[in-house]
Design a protein around this motif. Structure first.
Motif, mmCIF file in Angstrom:
data_model
loop_
_atom_site.group_PDB
_atom_site.id
_atom_site.type_symbol
_atom_site.label_atom_id
_atom_site.label_comp_id
_atom_site.label_asym_id
_atom_site.label_seq_id
_atom_site.Cartn_x
_atom_site.Cartn_y
_atom_site.Cartn_z
ATOM 1 N N GLY A 1 0.795 -1.213 0.000
ATOM 2 C CA GLY A 1 0.000 0.000 0.000
ATOM 3 C C GLY A 1 0.825 1.259 0.000
ATOM 4 N N LEU A 2 0.128 2.390 0.065
ATOM 5 C CA LEU A 2 0.751 3.694 -0.058
ATOM 6 C C LEU A 2 1.761 3.964 1.055
ATOM 7 C CD1 LEU A 2 0.811 6.451 -1.525
ATOM 8 C CD2 LEU A 2 -1.088 7.178 -0.047
ATOM 9 N N PHE A 3 1.507 3.432 2.248
ATOM 10 C CA PHE A 3 2.372 3.715 3.391
ATOM 11 C C PHE A 3 3.266 2.531 3.753
ATOM 12 C CE2 PHE A 3 -1.321 6.506 3.884
ATOM 13 C CZ PHE A 3 -0.681 7.735 4.009
ATOM 14 N N SER A 4 3.530 1.676 2.785
ATOM 15 C CA SER A 4 4.372 0.509 3.052
ATOM 16 C C SER A 4 5.806 0.900 3.424
ATOM 17 C CB SER A 4 4.385 -0.413 1.833
ATOM 18 O OG SER A 4 4.868 0.284 0.688
ATOM 19 N N TRP A 5 6.208 2.123 3.054
ATOM 20 C CA TRP A 5 7.563 2.572 3.379
ATOM 21 C C TRP A 5 7.721 2.940 4.842
ATOM 22 C CZ3 TRP A 5 7.832 7.548 5.301
ATOM 23 C CH2 TRP A 5 6.684 8.341 5.093
ATOM 24 N N ARG B 1 3.468 1.915 11.865
ATOM 25 C CA ARG B 1 2.168 1.561 11.295
ATOM 26 C C ARG B 1 1.312 0.842 12.336
ATOM 27 N NH1 ARG B 1 2.618 -1.494 5.764
ATOM 28 N NH2 ARG B 1 0.434 -0.829 5.660
#
Length: 531
Positions: free
Chosen positions: A329-333, A339
């Motif tokens: 997803g967009l915030f996988s970084w 998270r």
């Protein structure tokens, strides 16, 4: 306050309208036709340092004795009372689990960890009993009084008024009871007051530095005015705000409130010093460093409060990535730990938003914010009709959270006067006090369906004490008033202080759970809403 002194509120040369102690009968000094920039930067803090610390220590010792006497009682047959039943066992779990809570079955861990970790320190040192789980909150309450004396002295430029503010907080029933409970609010109040005191120190430091710039003729070197470099007191304030948020989330409101207050102070000092473009100078040279100190530092401090959770394997929702939430997803970084913490916070927010009267039922002691300024709906923490030792066959023991009426009931006219002074006189002292009070009070109107309780007002109590001493200072008079008015003001203030102290003494049995007769118990309940 020593006889023959009164509080000055006039705009004297070099004072910027800030009060100090002036002998009764002293004629007002002549005002210069055109006061220079240095004259408008305000009076320095009081110079009576030895006397100031003597008053601070004396008031703090009185607060310590009152907060600590019989601290371990009463209990519910050796167990915590009221909401202590949530936080005390969670803190004890921290003692046995490396500083982290682990409640996967019920997920009732709905506040940040710092306050419970502080309770856990007391339990670890003194054991799992009333004294052990309350000592940390009691010490926080005592330190709040100490900080209030110092902040009040710096705010009013009067050691006497600073000491009086500490006495009023010591005699406040709400602060007294909440400082003797194994709950979280005493810690939040401590860190908020520490942040406020640090900002007052920063304000005085910057004005002293600006006065040197003016004296050296350097104020016009740049149209934006001087740079300040690192403002250490402001960093301390940011740290304290982060710690307040690490106790309860309502600490976040002080980021916005104190940030806006600092912007106004920065504009004021540049404008009063004669800077050509004070607003632009503030934005260019104060706001960005201020964002670092009062926004970034609090966030980093708040995250630091979760040190045990980050280092644990069993903390609630510690490892949800790959289970409850996906790995892409967009915030996988974003690191999995952050998270997971975000996920945990979302669940906590869900809990608080769902904790409404409609969904959870009406709690017998809940109240709404409009009743809080005057303390119209106190809270009964403990009640027993099985007590003994009152001299009659039937005895009652009760602990009621109630603000001392002689201090809380005049709050509406006191705060109203403060608003008037802020609007019509641009009085920075009142603006500061009202900002601190409003940040602890007004946000609760955002969701009136939520279950709410009077103890949420704990962080506002020190600001109410400051507001009260500002009014008392005005009543004591200023140079130019007649001797008759001064003596009348002294009489009114003395009677008010005496009434607060007598009121506190009268309430003492139901603030500490002493054994009293049923008739005495009924005599303590002044209003129908107290029952």
């Amino acid at each position: 306050m020593a006889p023959g002194t009164a509080v000055s509120g006039s705009r004297v040369a070099g004072s910027g309208g800030e009060p100090g102690l002036t002998p009764v009968g002293t004629p007002p000094p002549l005002l210069p036709d055109r006061p220079g920039p240095a004259d408008r930067l305000g009076a320095p803090p009081p110079s009576d340092r030895l006397r100031g610390w003597a008053v601070t220590v004396a008031v703090t010792l009185v607060a310590a004795v009152l907060r600590l006497v019989h601290l371990g009682e009463p209990t519910d047959r050796g167990t915590p009372v009221f909401d202590e039943k949530h936080y005390v066992p969670q803190a004890w779990e921290m003692v046995r689990n490396g500083g982290v809570e682990n409640d996967p079955g019920y997920e009732k861990i709905v506040h940040p960890p710092l306050g419970k970790q502080l309770i856990a320190l007391g339990e670890n040192v003194f054991g799992y009993d009333g004294f052990g789980w309350r000592i940390a909150a009691a010490l926080a309450g005592v330190l709040t009084v100490l900080l209030l004396v110092r902040a009040g002295r710096r705010l009013t430029r009067s050691t006497a008024l600073g000491g009086l503010a500490g006495i009023l907080l010591t005699a406040d029933g709400l602060s007294h009871v909440q400082s003797r409970m194994g709950m979280l609010d005493a810690f939040g109040s401590l860190f908020v007051m520490a942040a406020f005191a640090a900002l007052l120190c920063d304000r005085d430091d910057i004005r002293a530095r600006m006065a040197r710039v003016v004296a050296e003729g350097r104020v016009a070197d740049h149209e934006f005015g001087p740079r300040w470099g690192v403002r250490w007191w402001r960093l301390v304030a940011g740290l304290c705000i982060g710690l307040a948020g690490g106790v309860k989330w309502n600490g976040v409101y002080y980021v916005v409130a104190f940030g806006l207050l600092c912007v106004l102070w920065d504009v004021s000092v540049r404008r009063r010093a004669g800077v050509a473009r004070p607003w632009t100078g503030t934005i260019a040279r104060d706001v960005l460093p201020g964002i670092w100190a009062l926004a970034v530092v609090p966030v980093l401090t708040y995250l630091g409060c979760w040190w045990a959770w980050f280092g644990s394997e069993t903390g609630i929702d510690r490892h949800v990535v790959g289970r409850e939430i996906g790995t892409g997803g967009l915030f996988s970084w974003v690191p999995d730990s952050l998270r997971s913490l975000w996920y945990y916070h979302a669940r906590v927010l869900d809990f608080h938003e769902g904790l409404t009267t409609q969904s959870a039922g009406k709690h017998p002691w809940e109240s709404k914010p409009w009743t809080w300024p005057m303390g119209l709906r106190p809270m009964l923490y403990r009640w027993s009709d099985k007590a003994s030792g009152c001299g009659e066959p039937s005895c009652v023991s009760a602990v009621m959270l109630i603000g001392t009426p002689a201090l809380w009931w005049p709050s509406i006219p006191v705060l109203g006067w403060g608003i008037w002074r802020s609007v019509t006189r641009a009085d920075w002292r009142w603006a500061a006090v009202l900002t601190g009070y409003a940040a602890g009070f007004l946000p609760w109107f955002l969701n009136l369906d939520r279950q709410m309780y009077y103890f949420y007002m704990m962080p506002t109590a020190p600001f109410l004490a400051l507001a009260t001493v500002l009014v008392m200072g005005h009543l004591l008079g200023r140079p130019g008033r007649s001797e008759r008015w001064r003596r009348a003001g002294l009489l009114v203030v003395s009677a008010w202080i005496a009434l607060i102290l007598v009121n506190f003494v009268w309430l003492w049995p139901i603030l500490v759970g002493d054994s009293i007769t049923p008739a005495h118990w009924q005599a303590e309940l002044w209003l129908p809403s107290w029952r």
